[in-house]
Enzyme design. Structure first.
Site: not given
Ligand code: NAD
Ligand code: DAU
Length: 352
Positions: A133-135, A159, A163
């Protein structure tokens, strides 16, 4: 040949598995622990497809992973599995430490042992791709340039710290043991199958349910949004052509403040599913207490992946968000199953 995907029942992982099997005949072993975020209903369209082999397992179970690697001999392992929600990490970091750090360590060790025992030609072609992630780069002020791959790691939430730790382990396993790794650091994804705890799907389902749309703090925090299918295409490109040991930032140059995202969703819903009582969904917006330690701005400089690998996103934010809102309108049963918890029964009823 076969690839092994971890976390393939989650949001991005399930989109990846579906896209992979739509484009390739190469089978996928899908290892997922099925935490609350794992939803096999996302993969319902693959039922009966022999190219998809689902295994409920934990990435931290080294012996189980080793047995699967020995059985399926994948040419690549793609690690999507993680605890992914920042708010949950603030309320309890234990599972984030366990899966994202300890789990990644155990997975790396299982993969390293497998890889080290491969014949030389298979060893050379093998890849471990870590999805991150970019975080990990922390927070930008408005006048700073977007994150490049050289930007220092400054994670701020439990988180992102977990990561960041996993990225460092992956890097170390390459430098110390020669494991052929690739890492991608992507910005915020959105699209189908996004669990409605995250901003975009939460706003859509709450709006439709007549509930409040909670914006944290002033809502001027900026995220850089990428349609999930574009993230999946970037990962496929990095897997096939990325330079071993390198990291690639993935993003779509789509910086938006949160309030603008919520306004866009409300305006789309006003067009596509007007409120029965009249008025705009914007009336449901409410400002709530800010997230502790809330990062102000993320932005990805995606020039490296574009220059070296020729990758570009296919969707603009405007096309991607319209598709996403329409997907949620078209899949009320998916939303209802997630909200009622019925999606948790999928394994027992379909894989018994
Ligand atoms: P998600 O939470 O939707 O899915 C995570 C999956 O991993 C789930 O199916 C869960 O059951 C599985 N899991 C959790 N713990 C596990 C374990 N110990 N062993 C095996 N499986 C396990 O997450 P996502 O949003 O699909 O993110 C996927 C990946 O991409 C993550 O590594 C996250 O950090 C990264 N990522 C997410 C975003 C985003 O915006 N969602 C952006 C950048 C990177
Ligand atoms: O940048 C990549 C990341 O983006 C991933 O690594 C994470 O897995 C993914 O969950 C996401 O993280 P964020 O914290 O940015 O996503 P979230 O959707 O939780 O929140 C997006 C923005 O919106 C953040 O600034 C918080 C805000 N927010 C979120 C929720 C759930 C609100 O204002 N209200 C809300 O109810």
């Amino acid at each position: 040949m076969t690839i092994l995907v971890t976390g393939g029942a989650g949001f991005i992982g399930s989109n990846f598995v579906l896209d992979w099997l739509a484009a390739h005949d190469e089978p996928v072993v899908n290892l997922d622990a099925l935490t609350y975020a794992g939803n096999l209903a996302n993969l319902a369209s693959l039922e009966g497809d022999a190219r998809h082999h689902f295994v409920q397992a934990d990435i931290g179970d080294r012996e189980r992973v080793a047995a699967l690697l020995a059985e399926f001999r994948p040419r690549a392992v793609l690690n999507f599995a993680a605890e992914s929600h920042v708010d949950r990490s603030i309320h309890g970091a234990g599972e984030f430490i366990q899966t994202n750090i300890v789990g990644t360590f155990q997975l790396l060790e299982a993969v390293r042992a497998h890889w080290a025992a491969l014949p030389a030609a298979e060893q050379a072609d093998f890849r471990f791709l870590h999805v991150s992630t970019d975080e990990v780069y922390g927070s930008l002020s408005v006048d700073q340039e977007p994150f490049t791959e050289q930007y220092p790691y400054e994670p701020n939430s439990p988180y992102s710290a977990s990561k960041a730790a996993s990225d460092h382990l992956v890097r170390a396993w390459h430098h110390t043991y020669g494991l052929p790794v690739l890492t991608t650091n992507c910005s915020n994804n959105y699209g189908p199958f996004h669990f409605p705890e995250k901003l975009i799907p939460l706003m859509i389902v709450n709006a439709l349910a007549g509930k409040a749309l909670p914006i944290y703090g002033d809502g001027l925090q900026i995220r850089d949004w990428l349609y999930v299918k574009d993230h999946c295409s970037a990962i496929r490109r990095v897997l096939s052509a990325g330079r071993v040991g390198e990291t690639y930032n993935v993003g779509g140059w789509n910086e938006k403040p949160n309030v603008e995202i919520v306004h866009t969703i409300c305006d789309l819903l006003d067009q596509l599913r007007p409120r029965e009582a009249g008025g705009s969904y914007r009336e449901q917006i409410t400002h709530v207490t800010d997230r502790p330690g809330h990062d102000r701005r993320y932005a990805i400089d995606a020039r490296k992946i574009e220059r070296e690998l020729g990758w570009k996103p296919a969707e603009t934010f405007e096309t991607g968000i319209r598709k996403t809102v329409q997907w949620y309108l078209d899949h009320p049963e998916w939303v209802a199953q997630v909200q009622s918890g019925a999606y948790r029964d999928w394994l027992a009823t379909h894989y018994a």
